[in-house]
Design a protein around this motif. Structure first.
Motif, short mmCIF file in Angstrom:
data_model
loop_
_atom_site.label_atom_id
_atom_site.label_comp_id
_atom_site.label_asym_id
_atom_site.label_seq_id
_atom_site.Cartn_x
_atom_site.Cartn_y
_atom_site.Cartn_z
N THR A 11 0.86 -1.19 0.00
CA THR A 11 0.00 0.00 0.00
C THR A 11 0.90 1.24 0.00
N VAL A 63 -6.86 3.23 1.31
CA VAL A 63 -6.89 2.16 2.33
C VAL A 63 -7.90 2.44 3.45
N VAL A 69 -10.22 -1.57 -0.53
CA VAL A 69 -9.16 -2.49 -0.13
C VAL A 69 -9.51 -3.91 -0.59
N ASN A 88 1.93 -3.01 4.79
CA ASN A 88 1.03 -1.91 5.15
C ASN A 88 1.87 -0.65 5.33
N HIS A 119 -8.01 -2.75 7.71
CA HIS A 119 -8.71 -3.16 6.49
C HIS A 119 -7.86 -4.11 5.65
N CYS A 120 -6.61 -3.74 5.46
CA CYS A 120 -5.75 -4.53 4.56
C CYS A 120 -5.41 -5.88 5.18
#
Ligand code: NAP
Length: 246
Positions: A11, A63, A69, A88, A119-120
């Protein structure tokens, strides 16, 4: 090449540390899925990586938005068939003294820097659990352990990432997934170039190695954590700060 056949999601892979991480992972043979909000910068970074022989999928995404995501991870699985490494890295600052800090400044930083990591991580866990293996590497910061005046939102988010890293590490260790945090000190990127020159000099004077780090130096640590050589490291915070904090 230590990561041949592996697939990584990075990300904030368009600039700074994320871009250097993407280059270093590609050099070690990993295929890449990159996301960021600015499509033009993202596609430029992806094109440059592809020109050097890497396999790259670029997906514009924020993100802080869970559905976006999910699309990044689905896109990665569709194109490459797995997700072995998640970095991340996406992060922002909105500095202000606590007394003056606006709700929007607090929320923007917490949503991107901490909720984004949640979220990721959640999005890659299902495929990683199925594969019974994976590497999750979260970018925290030296200020997440030291504190820093004028950055209560950022420090809270970065300290939160350390807690999230440890909880996740315990939750998924039995499935062969490691979760670690990398805590850089001050690194030469757009984020630190935004600090006024006097402040930069003041910080530099406190760093025993006498300089800011480079994105490439941070990327080497991330690549190590992503590799098989780091199989027995989980739930840790690895510091890379020129001695600023010891
Ligand atoms: P940077 O140069 O400002 O790059 C940030 C990257 O994150 C960009 O690709 C940016 O692209 C992306 N990004 C920001 N918000 C996003 C969002 N909501 N969704 C998706 N992507 C987003 O920052 P950096 O200095 O390389 O920092 C990278 C990470 O290291 C951050 O987590 C930062 O907190 C951490 N860190 C940096 C330092 C340092 O000294 N530089 C020190 C300690 C920790 P878009 O703007 O296009 O979205």
């Amino acid at each position: 090449m230590t990561l041949h056949g592996k697939v990584a999601v990075v990300t904030g892979g368009s600039r700074g540390i994320g871009r250097a991480v993407a280059c270093a992972l590609a050099r070690e043979g990993a295929a890449l899925t990159l996301c960021a909000r600015d499509r033009v910068a993202l596609e430029k970074a992806a094109a440059e990586l592809e020109a050097s022989g890497a396999q790259v999928l670029a997906i514009q995404a924020d993100v802080a938005q869970a559905p976006q995501v999910e699309q990044v991870v689905e896109g990665c699985l569709e194109r490459f068939g797995s997700v072995d490494i998640l970095v991340n890295n996406a992060g922002i600052t909105r500095d202000n003294l606590l007394l003056r800090m606006k709700d929007e400044e607090w929320e923007a930083v917490l949503s991107t820097n901490l909720k984004g990591v949640f979220h990721c991580t959640r999005a890659v866990l299902r495929p990683m659990l199925k594969q019974r293996g994976g590497r999750i590497i979260n970018l925290t910061s030296v200020v997440g352990v030291m504190g820093n005046a004028g950055q209560a939102n950022y420090v809270a988010a970065k300290a939160g990432i350390i807690g999230l890293t440890k909880a996740a590490a315990k939750e998924v260790a039995s499935r062969g997934i490691t979760v670690n945090a990398v805590a850089p000190g001050f690194i030469e990127t757009d984020m630190t170039h935004a600090l006024d020159p006097g402040r930069q000099e003041e910080i530099r004077s406190k760093i025993p190695l006498g300089r800011f780090g480079t994105p490439e130096e941070v990327a080497e640590l991330v690549v190590f954590l992503a590799s098989d050589r780091a199989a027995y490291i989980t739930g840790q915070v690895l510091h890379i700060n020129g001695g600023l904090w010891m």
